[in-house]
Scaffold this active site. Sequence first.
Site, PDB file in Angstrom:
ATOM      1  N   LYS A 264      17.786 -29.758 -17.636  1.00 43.76           N
ATOM      2  CA  LYS A 264      17.794 -30.356 -16.294  1.00 43.76           C
ATOM      3  C   LYS A 264      18.872 -29.692 -15.455  1.00 43.76           C
ATOM      4  O   LYS A 264      19.951 -29.383 -15.957  1.00 43.76           O
ATOM      5  CB  LYS A 264      18.052 -31.863 -16.433  1.00 43.76           C
ATOM      6  CG  LYS A 264      17.919 -32.665 -15.149  1.00 43.76           C
ATOM      7  CD  LYS A 264      18.175 -34.144 -15.425  1.00 43.76           C
ATOM      8  CE  LYS A 264      18.019 -35.000 -14.180  1.00 43.76           C
ATOM      9  NZ  LYS A 264      18.286 -36.439 -14.458  1.00 43.76           N
TER      10      LYS A 264
ATOM     11  N   SER B  48      14.747 -39.498 -12.733  1.00 43.21           N
ATOM     12  CA  SER B  48      14.992 -38.256 -12.038  1.00 43.21           C
ATOM     13  C   SER B  48      14.757 -37.003 -12.891  1.00 43.21           C
ATOM     14  O   SER B  48      14.612 -35.917 -12.346  1.00 43.21           O
ATOM     15  CB  SER B  48      16.439 -38.222 -11.532  1.00 43.21           C
ATOM     16  OG  SER B  48      17.343 -38.185 -12.622  1.00 43.21           O
TER      17      SER B  48
ATOM     18  N   SER C 160      16.555 -42.442 -16.047  1.00 42.40           N
ATOM     19  CA  SER C 160      16.083 -41.118 -15.631  1.00 42.40           C
ATOM     20  C   SER C 160      15.578 -40.210 -16.751  1.00 42.40           C
ATOM     21  O   SER C 160      14.989 -39.168 -16.468  1.00 42.40           O
ATOM     22  CB  SER C 160      17.197 -40.386 -14.874  1.00 42.40           C
ATOM     23  OG  SER C 160      17.250 -40.826 -13.538  1.00 42.40           O
TER      24      SER C 160
END
Lengths: 104, 483
Positions: free
Chosen positions: B76, B151, B175
């Site tokens: 990420k 997210s 997330s």
Amino acid sequence: MPNPAESLTVNDVRHVARLARLAMVEDRLPAMRDSLVAILGHIAQLQAVDTKDLEPMAQPLPMRNRLRADEPCATLSMMEVLANAPKTEGAFIAVPKVLGGDSA
Amino acid sequence: MTGDLVDIRDKIARREITARAVVQSTLDRIAAADRTLHSFHEVFAETALASADRIDADIAAGRRSGELAGVPIAVKDNIATRTGRTTCSSRMLETYRSPFDATAVERLERAGAIIIGKTNMDEFAMGSSCETCAWGAVRNPWDTNRIPGGSSGGSAAAVAANLCAAALGSDTGGSIRQPAALCGVVGFKPSYGRISRHGLVAFGSSLDQIGPITHSVRDAALLYRVMAGDDPLDSTCAPEVVDDPLPFLEQMPKGLRIGIPAQYRKGNSPAVDAALARASDSFRAIGAQLVDVELPLTDVGISTYYVIAPAEASSNLARFDGIRYGHRASGNFADVNALFSASRAEGFGAEVQRRIMLGTYVLSAGYYDAYYRRALQVRRLIKNEFDAAFTQCDVILGPTAPTAAFPIGGVTDPLSMYLCDVYTVNTNIAGICGISLPAGFDDSTGTRLPIGIQLQAPAFADSRLLQIAHAFERTHGGREHPQ
């Protein structure tokens, strides 16, 4: 439940934006106010919870400060630190002339 | 070569396939699929192939190559990597190159993993849909008109579409787990402090945790084992010894008690409720006892979270001032605050600005006690509630999210978006661990949309949680891949 944030004014939002160091054009203030009022209105449910005598919990682990031994170790080089600066001059980070009144 | 990380790893180790071939086929799949999905912001083709060649040479020479040797892992974009940029999907960090690797990344690479690229996310991890990504929305591989969740949506979409063997996400209020649920993969948020946050761009420091998004529980357990453990570079990393989950993974958990809170069965879509009922049946089938537990503060979690997380974010994001790194506004300014304010207004997107405003407000003079202090008190109550529930059960079962993935643009009101996280935020508030597991599908819209269930377990019961999750996965079955 009444929404205590209903009284939030555009002026208050302007003040918070200044505290947050966010330049916010006047046109955007009313919409920001409305969205903060809606969210704070929901958050108002916290007022109904009985929190008498409760110790605030800032983080989940029952931890104390942890100190490390004060020993020399490798750090980033000056080049590495300066590599991400928006503007540099020699060994320095360059900034535009910003002397003037402190608006805060 | 697609599928479970462990299988890919074993094939490479047995020299049935080279690491180079694995990486090359991964790069080919990304090239073919990611124009549509948009799960990656940057792909590290050159460095990944070079690492693969090194690993192949090590294996050919019989040198020790690590327990993740040759497997391509996506990271990420809020987790620092020396290779490429670390942008947090924000204009603020558009050109930022980290001078160091996050501890989690360093440990993966030391075990032989190959970082294949950086995945898109909601800007600064603030969102549940990956629509606030400054580089454009990410799409769900099961239905590209729908969100992948957020997210860590880029990481979840990339795993689901087999564009990597596994991925790292970060979880501040759901997330990792929510996008894993919406993309039909496994998402594990370890207990707070189990994996070092060094190199994870701070959002809510008392809530943030790095974790794996994988095809299987076994893969998650392996990555957890590699990454977990104390780190001198993160003073909030837990010093307790990590309980290795792998030796016990295959053992069927005995005397298992599954807690079912009534509060987790309200306001879900019919398909989610049906999946939850089937999940309960799977637990009964392995001899677990289902017990009713009470978590009356479930609904108050969102309010608590939306005080604490923005408050911490407003403080953490104060470092982005346009001076030392990050976006700087151009032009002349009357004073230094005007320069900060203009740089931040240009660099941060709308949702990030909203959260900074909210956080600044709840911490400001006159409101601190009514909002922030009170939220921290409710936080203690939520933790106490979990402690009480865990005296009656080993894990708590519920949905990860109330619905399957919604269409892109389908939820525009911020508060409605926040409420999607009702089942996940309390895990972070209490600092306990949680995992989302594929549990079925919602076929009511005409496309097959994955549904996830969440298991929550006490802090530092991560290995037990993984063991129970593995037992569920074997019994429940039904793993599928998007077409």
